[in-house]
Design a protein around this motif. Structure first.
Motif, mmCIF file in Angstrom:
data_model
loop_
_atom_site.group_PDB
_atom_site.id
_atom_site.type_symbol
_atom_site.label_atom_id
_atom_site.label_comp_id
_atom_site.label_asym_id
_atom_site.label_seq_id
_atom_site.Cartn_x
_atom_site.Cartn_y
_atom_site.Cartn_z
ATOM 1 N N LEU A 37 0.887 -1.342 0.051
ATOM 2 C CA LEU A 37 0.011 -0.259 0.087
ATOM 3 C C LEU A 37 0.576 1.331 0.103
ATOM 4 C CD1 LEU A 37 -2.650 -0.892 2.542
ATOM 5 C CD2 LEU A 37 -2.928 -0.889 0.130
ATOM 6 N N ALA A 38 1.786 1.228 0.630
ATOM 7 C CA ALA A 38 2.665 2.295 0.887
ATOM 8 C C ALA A 38 3.342 2.462 -0.614
ATOM 9 C CB ALA A 38 3.756 2.260 1.956
ATOM 10 N N TRP A 39 3.784 1.522 -1.171
ATOM 11 C CA TRP A 39 4.421 1.510 -2.561
ATOM 12 C C TRP A 39 3.574 2.198 -3.346
ATOM 13 C CZ3 TRP A 39 4.003 -0.163 -7.463
ATOM 14 C CH2 TRP A 39 5.247 -0.005 -8.301
ATOM 15 N N LEU A 40 2.209 1.571 -3.463
ATOM 16 C CA LEU A 40 1.299 2.135 -4.641
ATOM 17 C C LEU A 40 0.784 3.656 -4.329
ATOM 18 C CD1 LEU A 40 -0.937 -0.984 -4.548
ATOM 19 C CD2 LEU A 40 0.181 -0.176 -6.602
ATOM 20 N N ALA A 41 0.857 3.862 -2.876
ATOM 21 C CA ALA A 41 0.445 5.349 -2.705
ATOM 22 C C ALA A 41 1.849 6.431 -3.371
ATOM 23 C CB ALA A 41 0.206 5.648 -1.047
ATOM 24 N N ALA A 42 2.798 5.963 -2.951
ATOM 25 C CA ALA A 42 4.009 6.791 -3.325
ATOM 26 C C ALA A 42 4.348 6.793 -4.741
ATOM 27 C CB ALA A 42 5.306 6.177 -2.560
ATOM 28 N N GLU A 43 4.051 5.649 -5.423
ATOM 29 C CA GLU A 43 4.471 5.845 -6.946
ATOM 30 C C GLU A 43 3.142 5.887 -7.664
ATOM 31 O OE1 GLU A 43 7.457 5.129 -8.245
ATOM 32 O OE2 GLU A 43 8.262 4.945 -6.213
ATOM 33 N N HIS A 44 2.116 5.881 -7.318
ATOM 34 C CA HIS A 44 0.824 5.827 -8.149
ATOM 35 C C HIS A 44 -0.404 6.586 -7.515
ATOM 36 C CE1 HIS A 44 2.497 3.182 -11.233
ATOM 37 N NE2 HIS A 44 2.804 2.404 -10.112
ATOM 38 N N GLY A 45 -0.135 7.160 -6.278
ATOM 39 C CA GLY A 45 -1.311 7.939 -5.805
ATOM 40 C C GLY A 45 -2.410 7.306 -5.302
ATOM 41 N N LEU A 46 -2.266 5.922 -5.212
ATOM 42 C CA LEU A 46 -3.419 5.158 -4.913
ATOM 43 C C LEU A 46 -3.661 5.031 -3.254
ATOM 44 C CD1 LEU A 46 -3.250 2.252 -7.426
ATOM 45 C CD2 LEU A 46 -4.699 4.290 -7.542
ATOM 46 N N GLY A 47 -4.992 4.927 -2.994
ATOM 47 C CA GLY A 47 -5.461 5.243 -1.731
ATOM 48 C C GLY A 47 -5.609 3.596 -1.154
ATOM 49 N N ARG A 48 -6.135 3.375 -0.106
ATOM 50 C CA ARG A 48 -6.358 2.166 0.546
ATOM 51 C C ARG A 48 -7.085 1.353 -0.157
ATOM 52 N NH1 ARG A 48 -4.621 -0.536 4.932
ATOM 53 N NH2 ARG A 48 -6.212 -1.948 5.789
ATOM 54 N N GLY A 49 -8.170 1.666 -0.490
ATOM 55 C CA GLY A 49 -9.455 0.946 -1.345
ATOM 56 C C GLY A 49 -9.001 0.481 -2.432
ATOM 57 N N HIS A 50 -8.326 1.211 -3.398
ATOM 58 C CA HIS A 50 -7.780 0.847 -4.587
ATOM 59 C C HIS A 50 -6.632 -0.298 -4.231
ATOM 60 C CE1 HIS A 50 -10.135 4.291 -5.814
ATOM 61 N NE2 HIS A 50 -10.508 3.517 -6.742
ATOM 62 N N GLY A 51 -5.609 0.115 -3.458
ATOM 63 C CA GLY A 51 -4.396 -0.436 -3.070
ATOM 64 C C GLY A 51 -4.961 -2.100 -2.604
ATOM 65 N N MET A 52 -5.915 -1.918 -1.697
ATOM 66 C CA MET A 52 -6.258 -3.383 -1.033
ATOM 67 C C MET A 52 -6.661 -4.224 -2.185
ATOM 68 S SD MET A 52 -5.256 -3.827 1.800
ATOM 69 C CE MET A 52 -5.975 -5.295 2.163
ATOM 70 N N ALA A 53 -7.594 -3.811 -3.099
ATOM 71 C CA ALA A 53 -8.081 -4.597 -4.298
ATOM 72 C C ALA A 53 -6.812 -5.256 -4.894
ATOM 73 C CB ALA A 53 -8.856 -3.938 -5.127
ATOM 74 N N LEU A 54 -5.778 -4.459 -5.166
ATOM 75 C CA LEU A 54 -4.347 -4.890 -5.756
ATOM 76 C C LEU A 54 -3.787 -5.822 -4.927
ATOM 77 C CD1 LEU A 54 -3.634 -1.640 -7.546
ATOM 78 C CD2 LEU A 54 -4.198 -3.574 -8.732
ATOM 79 N N VAL A 55 -3.844 -5.523 -3.773
ATOM 80 C CA VAL A 55 -2.966 -6.558 -2.751
ATOM 81 C C VAL A 55 -3.758 -7.847 -2.851
ATOM 82 C CG1 VAL A 55 -2.823 -7.080 -0.299
ATOM 83 C CG2 VAL A 55 -2.118 -4.760 -1.050
ATOM 84 N N HIS A 56 -5.152 -7.896 -2.825
ATOM 85 C CA HIS A 56 -5.785 -9.163 -2.903
ATOM 86 C C HIS A 56 -5.463 -9.994 -4.113
ATOM 87 C CE1 HIS A 56 -9.321 -11.968 -2.489
ATOM 88 N NE2 HIS A 56 -9.083 -11.891 -4.096
ATOM 89 N N VAL A 57 -5.350 -9.290 -5.402
ATOM 90 C CA VAL A 57 -5.099 -10.036 -6.425
ATOM 91 C C VAL A 57 -3.534 -10.361 -6.377
ATOM 92 C CG1 VAL A 57 -4.751 -9.772 -8.898
ATOM 93 C CG2 VAL A 57 -6.818 -8.705 -7.772
ATOM 94 N N LEU A 58 -2.542 -9.678 -5.944
ATOM 95 C CA LEU A 58 -1.472 -9.869 -5.716
ATOM 96 C C LEU A 58 -0.979 -11.290 -4.926
ATOM 97 C CD1 LEU A 58 1.826 -9.265 -6.357
ATOM 98 C CD2 LEU A 58 1.652 -7.739 -4.092
ATOM 99 N N LYS A 59 -1.896 -11.368 -3.864
ATOM 100 C CA LYS A 59 -1.770 -12.565 -2.819
ATOM 101 C C LYS A 59 -2.632 -13.800 -3.217
ATOM 102 C CE LYS A 59 -0.597 -9.712 1.094
ATOM 103 N NZ LYS A 59 0.777 -10.743 1.603
ATOM 104 N N ASN A 60 -3.919 -13.378 -4.025
ATOM 105 C CA ASN A 60 -4.615 -14.584 -4.526
ATOM 106 C C ASN A 60 -5.020 -14.988 -5.909
ATOM 107 O OD1 ASN A 60 -5.380 -15.062 -1.585
ATOM 108 N ND2 ASN A 60 -6.326 -12.906 -1.628
ATOM 109 N N GLY A 61 -4.498 -13.950 -6.815
ATOM 110 C CA GLY A 61 -4.807 -13.866 -8.086
ATOM 111 C C GLY A 61 -6.078 -13.642 -8.507
ATOM 112 N N PRO A 62 -6.665 -13.547 -9.577
ATOM 113 C CA PRO A 62 -7.783 -12.937 -10.139
ATOM 114 C C PRO A 62 -9.211 -13.337 -9.873
ATOM 115 C CG PRO A 62 -6.684 -14.011 -11.980
ATOM 116 C CD PRO A 62 -5.856 -14.197 -10.802
ATOM 117 N N VAL A 63 -9.147 -14.100 -8.858
ATOM 118 C CA VAL A 63 -10.556 -14.833 -8.471
ATOM 119 C C VAL A 63 -10.868 -14.344 -7.184
ATOM 120 C CG1 VAL A 63 -11.599 -17.174 -8.093
ATOM 121 C CG2 VAL A 63 -9.761 -16.973 -9.800
ATOM 122 N N ILE A 64 -12.074 -14.189 -6.987
ATOM 123 C CA ILE A 64 -12.767 -13.510 -5.651
ATOM 124 C C ILE A 64 -13.836 -14.428 -5.559
ATOM 125 C CG2 ILE A 64 -12.148 -11.364 -6.009
ATOM 126 C CD1 ILE A 64 -15.017 -10.850 -7.151
#
Length: 95
Positions: A40-67
């Motif tokens: 989240l810190a990297w996404l905020a610093a590099e791309h200006g993303l907040g927690r909600g958008h960042g956590m969606a990406l964290v989920h995919v990073l950790k679990n793949g594109p399935v929900i």
């Protein structure tokens, strides 16, 4: 907001598809074992993303594109069309 909407929002904010953002995370050394706070810190610093958008990406990073199918086919605010998330970007959508 649906899970897919968070990923789409990240694309709108950054100009990068979810897959491009995930590729950038990988190039920066992040993977499924990375701590969410660090990602989240990297996404905020590099791309200006907040927690909600960042956590969606964290989920995919950790679990793949399935929900979970918990909200698929429902009429609630958090409904998603599918259990498979689209990472290829808004330009590749039908209609």
């Amino acid at each position: 907001m649906s899970f897919q909407a968070y990923l789409d929002g990240a694309e709108k904010k950054t100009g990068h598809t979810p897959q491009q953002l995930l590729d950038a995370l990988g190039a920066a050394g992040f993977d499924a074992g990375s701590k969410a706070g660090d990602v989240l810190a990297w996404l905020a610093a590099e791309h200006g993303l907040g927690r909600g958008h960042g956590m969606a990406l964290v989920h995919v990073l950790k679990n793949g594109p399935v929900i979970s199918d918990k909200h698929v086919g429902t009429s609630g605010t958090h409904r998603d069309e599918s259990t498979r998330l689209r990472l290829d970007g808004l330009a590749h959508r039908d209609g």
